[in-house]
Design a protein around this motif. Structure first.
Motif, PDB file in Angstrom:
ATOM      1  N   GLY A 146       4.792 -16.443 121.280  1.00 54.84           N
ATOM      2  CA  GLY A 146       4.276 -16.717 119.940  1.00 54.84           C
ATOM      3  C   GLY A 146       4.142 -18.210 119.690  1.00 54.84           C
ATOM      4  O   GLY A 146       4.411 -18.700 118.588  1.00 54.84           O
ATOM      5  N   PRO A 158      13.684 -21.588 114.894  1.00 50.34           N
ATOM      6  CA  PRO A 158      14.095 -20.737 113.771  1.00 50.34           C
ATOM      7  C   PRO A 158      15.408 -21.246 113.181  1.00 50.34           C
ATOM      8  O   PRO A 158      16.281 -21.697 113.919  1.00 50.34           O
ATOM      9  CB  PRO A 158      14.298 -19.364 114.409  1.00 50.34           C
ATOM     10  N   LYS A 164      14.586 -20.792 105.316  1.00 55.10           N
ATOM     11  CA  LYS A 164      13.433 -20.466 106.141  1.00 55.10           C
ATOM     12  C   LYS A 164      13.121 -21.664 107.015  1.00 55.10           C
ATOM     13  O   LYS A 164      13.441 -22.787 106.697  1.00 55.10           O
ATOM     14  CB  LYS A 164      12.235 -20.151 105.266  1.00 55.10           C
ATOM     15  N   THR A 165      12.477 -21.400 108.096  1.00 50.00           N
ATOM     16  CA  THR A 165      12.196 -22.465 109.023  1.00 50.00           C
ATOM     17  C   THR A 165      10.853 -23.099 108.686  1.00 50.00           C
ATOM     18  O   THR A 165      10.005 -22.492 108.043  1.00 50.00           O
ATOM     19  CB  THR A 165      12.176 -21.919 110.453  1.00 50.00           C
ATOM     20  N   ASP A 166      10.708 -24.349 109.109  1.00 52.90           N
ATOM     21  CA  ASP A 166       9.414 -24.997 108.980  1.00 52.90           C
ATOM     22  C   ASP A 166       8.536 -24.695 110.184  1.00 52.90           C
ATOM     23  O   ASP A 166       7.468 -25.270 110.330  1.00 52.90           O
ATOM     24  CB  ASP A 166       9.591 -26.522 108.885  1.00 52.90           C
ATOM     25  N   LEU A 209       5.915 -23.583 112.690  1.00 51.23           N
ATOM     26  CA  LEU A 209       4.504 -23.252 112.469  1.00 51.23           C
ATOM     27  C   LEU A 209       4.246 -21.810 112.878  1.00 51.23           C
ATOM     28  O   LEU A 209       4.957 -21.256 113.710  1.00 51.23           O
ATOM     29  CB  LEU A 209       3.638 -24.191 113.309  1.00 51.23           C
ATOM     30  N   PRO A 210       3.215 -21.198 112.317  1.00 48.46           N
ATOM     31  CA  PRO A 210       2.868 -19.833 112.714  1.00 48.46           C
ATOM     32  C   PRO A 210       2.285 -19.836 114.132  1.00 48.46           C
ATOM     33  O   PRO A 210       1.872 -20.886 114.630  1.00 48.46           O
ATOM     34  CB  PRO A 210       1.799 -19.435 111.702  1.00 48.46           C
ATOM     35  N   PRO A 211       2.270 -18.681 114.756  1.00 48.41           N
ATOM     36  CA  PRO A 211       1.660 -18.603 116.079  1.00 48.41           C
ATOM     37  C   PRO A 211       0.208 -19.085 116.031  1.00 48.41           C
ATOM     38  O   PRO A 211      -0.470 -18.922 115.022  1.00 48.41           O
ATOM     39  CB  PRO A 211       1.725 -17.112 116.414  1.00 48.41           C
ATOM     40  N   THR A 241      11.356 -27.148 114.431  1.00 51.03           N
ATOM     41  CA  THR A 241      10.407 -26.225 115.057  1.00 51.03           C
ATOM     42  C   THR A 241      11.105 -24.984 115.593  1.00 51.03           C
ATOM     43  O   THR A 241      10.469 -24.115 116.148  1.00 51.03           O
ATOM     44  CB  THR A 241       9.666 -26.914 116.210  1.00 51.03           C
ATOM     45  N   ASN A 273       2.988 -21.847 118.757  1.00 48.67           N
ATOM     46  CA  ASN A 273       2.096 -22.335 117.704  1.00 48.67           C
ATOM     47  C   ASN A 273       1.016 -23.241 118.302  1.00 48.67           C
ATOM     48  O   ASN A 273       0.990 -23.501 119.514  1.00 48.67           O
ATOM     49  CB  ASN A 273       2.914 -23.047 116.615  1.00 48.67           C
ATOM     50  N   HIS A 274       0.159 -23.714 117.434  1.00 48.31           N
ATOM     51  CA  HIS A 274      -0.974 -24.547 117.840  1.00 48.31           C
ATOM     52  C   HIS A 274      -0.534 -25.730 118.717  1.00 48.31           C
ATOM     53  O   HIS A 274      -1.133 -25.991 119.778  1.00 48.31           O
ATOM     54  CB  HIS A 274      -1.659 -25.053 116.562  1.00 48.31           C
TER      55      HIS A 274
END
Lengths: 241, 241
Positions: free
Chosen positions: B216, A90, B166-168, B170-172, A88, B218-219
């Protein structure tokens, strides 16, 4: 000009590998080593011969009991570890990490785990970013000194490619201020039995730590959060005595 | 697609170092080793254990009597050596060498000399370019496997496919969830008179919003924060009815 990062060896097992790491560092101009609870104590007579002349780094290495203490003064902390499903934080490579350290305005740290097991989840949770060297997926076998030398090499390479920071935003608060915030929140939540049942306490604390670490809040933001917590735990303002 | 370079160890002294070089190579996908007149003959029983699983490279290593024979089929030859006054060949770093190999149309070779003395003038004269790792001028102490791993790392890095991982993460979270969190915090703080006096209320609310927006989250993180707020505003768990 950014400060060089501290190389933090967490619970290293062999003195020889501590010496090799020192040698790897000095090849690229890194001189600040920190040791967290070396398995065989410190100083370790096996370290010097393996350092091949980088003795000064060993002599000046700082010793800590815990990883948290070792990074208390750091604004950026990178945990070197293999990438896992569901990270979770970066994930960056050595080059990006070096660039980030160059533009940060304060001390940074790169954490390296014990030779056999690597960093544990508690160590990783202290870091804002995961540093992964992209290696052959079918043969990942970097030893400690090799992981250190690749990071040191990228640090050295990034010199001269220094870009001014893109923003006027304040740097992240020192890790010690963040720890204060986390401890404050933990204390209040414990009073509300948030960490029960006992068997889930550790995971809940790690989640709390990750949520409060990910923002990279600066000094003022951490202070605001501390004020918010104090407000919530006390009687309403104006009704205090 | 360029062929990977051959790693040519010229008169290596210790079998252990040959094994370590193989391990360094395989970490970054290099598999072609060539050996020129190893001091202790070949195969060498010390090499395998040091290769830590990269045995295939040792088994397939090609043996040559002279450096000239070892690079006879190569279109680009790099000699790794420290830079000297009066070098008449182009001097490149590991990154430039990797780029040159990528664009060449044929086999390339990178020469590494014996552990103690390095390449001699005759070996260097076979090369079109000198490859120098830019190290600390006051402490140059790269061992054979470390020199190999830095070249292998740059080769790997130069591959278009090798992207920074790239990281896993989650998006904001959607703004609506963030608004729910902010409203929740505002309600609790208002009950504690945090926004008094009235003339400072707007600025305080803006600060609160900035602090909660900057992460930022995430859910899942927003949900954790909601849970924390709910915990803090209610009686301790287990004492609720």
């Amino acid at each position: 000009m950014a400060e060089q990062p501290a190389i933090v060896l967490v619970r290293p097992q062999l003195g020889e590998n501590i010496g090799k790491a020192a040698r790897a560092m000095l090849n690229f101009g890194l001189t600040e080593m920190r040791l967290v609870a070396p398995r065989d104590g410190w100083p370790n007579p096996s370290a010097g011969p393996a350092a091949a002349g980088a003795d000064r780094i060993l002599a000046e290495a700082k010793l800590f009991d815990t990883t948290a203490e070792a990074v208390a003064d750091c604004v950026e902390v990178f945990a070197t570890t293999v990438r896992k499903r569901g990270d979770t934080k970066p994930v960056v490579g050595p080059e990006e990490a070096a660039s980030a350290i160059r533009v940060s305005s304060g001390k940074s740290a790169i954490l390296f785990g014990p030779e056999r097991s690597g960093l544990d989840a508690a160590d990783v949770s202290l870091a804002r970013s995961i540093l992964t060297v992209p290696i052959n997926p079918e043969f990942g076998s970097l030893n400690l000194a090799q992981a250190v030398i690749l990071c040191a090499y990228e640090w050295s390479r990034s010199e001269g490619m220094v870009q001014p920071p893109k923003t006027d935003a304040l740097p992240p608060a020192p890790q010690s201020e963040l720890e204060g915030l986390i401890a404050h929140a933990e204390r209040m939540l414990a009073a509300k039995n948030y960490f029960l049942p006992e068997e889930r306490a550790e995971a809940s604390k790690r989640t709390l730590r990750n949520v409060l670490t990910s923002p990279g809040w600066n000094h003022l933001e951490v202070r605001t959060m501390r004020g918010i917590l104090s407000t919530l735990e006390n009687p309403p303002r104006g009704e205090r005595r």
